[in-house]
Design a protein around this motif. Sequence first.
Motif, PDB file in Angstrom:
ATOM      1  N   HIS A 170     -50.417   4.479  21.844  1.00 29.18           N
ATOM      2  CA  HIS A 170     -49.871   3.387  22.647  1.00 29.18           C
ATOM      3  C   HIS A 170     -48.466   3.740  23.122  1.00 29.18           C
ATOM      4  CE1 HIS A 170     -49.151  -1.281  22.914  1.00 29.18           C
ATOM      5  NE2 HIS A 170     -48.973  -0.668  24.068  1.00 29.18           N
ATOM      6  N   THR A 171     -47.667   4.312  22.236  1.00 31.72           N
ATOM      7  CA  THR A 171     -46.319   4.746  22.610  1.00 31.72           C
ATOM      8  C   THR A 171     -46.381   5.772  23.731  1.00 31.72           C
ATOM      9  OG1 THR A 171     -45.498   4.354  20.361  1.00 31.72           O
ATOM     10  CG2 THR A 171     -44.199   5.833  21.755  1.00 31.72           C
ATOM     11  N   ARG A 172     -47.249   6.762  23.602  1.00 32.78           N
ATOM     12  CA  ARG A 172     -47.362   7.799  24.637  1.00 32.78           C
ATOM     13  C   ARG A 172     -47.771   7.198  25.977  1.00 32.78           C
ATOM     14  NH1 ARG A 172     -50.031  10.801  20.512  1.00 32.78           N
ATOM     15  NH2 ARG A 172     -52.051  10.304  21.481  1.00 32.78           N
ATOM     16  N   ASP A 173     -48.713   6.271  25.977  1.00 32.90           N
ATOM     17  CA  ASP A 173     -49.164   5.654  27.230  1.00 32.90           C
ATOM     18  C   ASP A 173     -48.042   4.851  27.875  1.00 32.90           C
ATOM     19  OD1 ASP A 173     -51.625   6.778  26.771  1.00 32.90           O
ATOM     20  OD2 ASP A 173     -52.602   4.908  26.155  1.00 32.90           O
ATOM     21  N   THR A 174     -47.272   4.151  27.066  1.00 33.53           N
ATOM     22  CA  THR A 174     -46.140   3.371  27.588  1.00 33.53           C
ATOM     23  C   THR A 174     -45.110   4.290  28.222  1.00 33.53           C
ATOM     24  OG1 THR A 174     -46.475   1.624  25.945  1.00 33.53           O
ATOM     25  CG2 THR A 174     -44.293   1.768  26.957  1.00 33.53           C
ATOM     26  N   ILE A 175     -44.812   5.403  27.558  1.00 31.62           N
ATOM     27  CA  ILE A 175     -43.837   6.363  28.089  1.00 31.62           C
ATOM     28  C   ILE A 175     -44.358   7.001  29.375  1.00 31.62           C
ATOM     29  CG2 ILE A 175     -42.754   8.602  27.638  1.00 31.62           C
ATOM     30  CD1 ILE A 175     -42.532   7.710  24.682  1.00 31.62           C
ATOM     31  N   ALA A 176     -45.638   7.343  29.402  1.00 33.54           N
ATOM     32  CA  ALA A 176     -46.207   7.961  30.604  1.00 33.54           C
ATOM     33  C   ALA A 176     -46.143   7.010  31.795  1.00 33.54           C
ATOM     34  CB  ALA A 176     -47.648   8.386  30.341  1.00 33.54           C
ATOM     35  N   ALA A 177     -46.463   5.745  31.573  1.00 31.22           N
ATOM     36  CA  ALA A 177     -46.419   4.767  32.669  1.00 31.22           C
ATOM     37  C   ALA A 177     -45.006   4.582  33.192  1.00 31.22           C
ATOM     38  CB  ALA A 177     -46.976   3.428  32.194  1.00 31.22           C
ATOM     39  N   GLY A 178     -44.015   4.724  32.322  1.00 33.23           N
ATOM     40  CA  GLY A 178     -42.626   4.491  32.707  1.00 33.23           C
ATOM     41  C   GLY A 178     -41.997   5.582  33.537  1.00 33.23           C
ATOM     42  N   ALA A 179     -42.724   6.648  33.820  1.00 32.54           N
ATOM     43  CA  ALA A 179     -42.313   7.680  34.777  1.00 32.54           C
ATOM     44  C   ALA A 179     -40.949   8.281  34.459  1.00 32.54           C
ATOM     45  CB  ALA A 179     -42.333   7.120  36.210  1.00 32.54           C
TER      46      ALA A 179
END
Length: 497
Positions: free
Chosen positions: A60-69
């Motif tokens: 979940h952390t990785r997905d949040t960081i990826a979305a945040g560009a």
Amino acid sequence: MTTPTLIIGAGIAGLWTALKLAPQPVILVTGAPLGEGAATGWAQGGVAVSAGREDSAEAHTRDTIAAGAGLTRRDAAHALAAGIGAEIDALRGLGVPFETDAAGELAMGLEAAHSHPRIAHIKGDQAGALILETLIRAVRAAGHITIRENMWATALLPSADGGCAGVVARDAYGRRHELIAAQTVLATGGYGGLFADTTSPRGATGQAMAMAARLGAEIRNPEFVQFHPTAIRTGSDPLPLATEALRGDGAVLVDRDGHSITAGQDLAARDIVARAVHRALQSGRGAFLDARDAVGAHFPEAFPGVFAACMAAGIDPRTTPIPIAPAAHYTMGGIATDIEGRTTIDGLWAVGECACNGLHGANRLASNSLAEGLVFGHRAARALRSATRPRFAPLPASEPPVLPRIVLNGLRRAMSDLAGVIRSEAGLADLLSRIDRLTTRFGETNEILVARMVTEAALDRTESRGGHYREDYPQSRAQAIDTVCNPAHMERLVAAE
């Protein structure tokens, strides 16, 4: 005697912070009766939580960081992913009816840019409404909370130590009040209502951000606005939303001839999908969300909120594709805070959409918004319980001028047209000239101040990143940087991540 904490705003972040401050006394101020005007009640998707067997807080952390560009801060993303499970347990303890599977575990749905199904739903698309209803009941029953309804905060009170001493507010009769507090929490939501095409409440025009900026607080990344790709084109203001969960269940984005407008990438990040929908509309092909095969006859019970909005507009989504358009939906920028909600002004805190703690970066991951209000509301309450500060007598504070509604509507239209899904130097410069003319005529109202910060930051960011897309600078720079500004200056700072 413990001095009450003053909380301005009664959406999920403000209500949860108030509840978690128990037994410390709280004064909760809201410009409408509890439950009215809060964007929380309109949230359809659900709450993101890594509760599935194949999922994890780290994923979940990785997905949040990826979305945040490139602009998401790892500590904020990890705090949300690691903390949301306990907050959902607490909500279930209050009676929130999250959907469960046959084993009694949370039923997980899939939304865009998530690597696993991790969206906890409540009666299809009723998550925000039913969470808000539950929290209001709890707040009304809480002995430590004093509720001040129909009272609008208009300015923050400065204190002799350079901090915040409370707020100036107006009641339903227009009378001025000074509410003095050692600790003031802003939780009034974002500034999506500053755009004409929006799914946000019309009152969400960035009041907290403007008040904090006038007091000297840092504002971070105001140019980053998330445009939801599937607002329903009904002509209403605001526009109703067709939740992303529909695409998670298999609904597809098509033009009027039934051809895909995303090359089949309907669950890509919201900024990518929003631009595809925008271009389809600009080209004259039209843009529609087709849920006939994916949902069909089950629409009324599966997505009751979306179904009701469609039927009210004369659209039967069981038999007809839903006409859609991108609309301002969530603002990633706001008052700069740490992950406990502290701003750069002593005694001033911010939680929820009005705050920018680095969680969302340049683009919010779907269904992280309700989770944000819960996790960071609780974190702020925990920090506030141990915060000590004398209660200072306030210094004089003036209230900003008021922008006439008809003029505000013109500004909102200009914001959507010139600072919307796709931006350019020419359009932003035109918009800034219009803002200058409005300032000369009406003074710097809160709405004008926020519009100026958004526009100047968008002009300054000569790249495309996340929710900010410049057609004249379509590429992202190699280095991800935050914009930090206040009304007097703007400077670039290297992001922590």
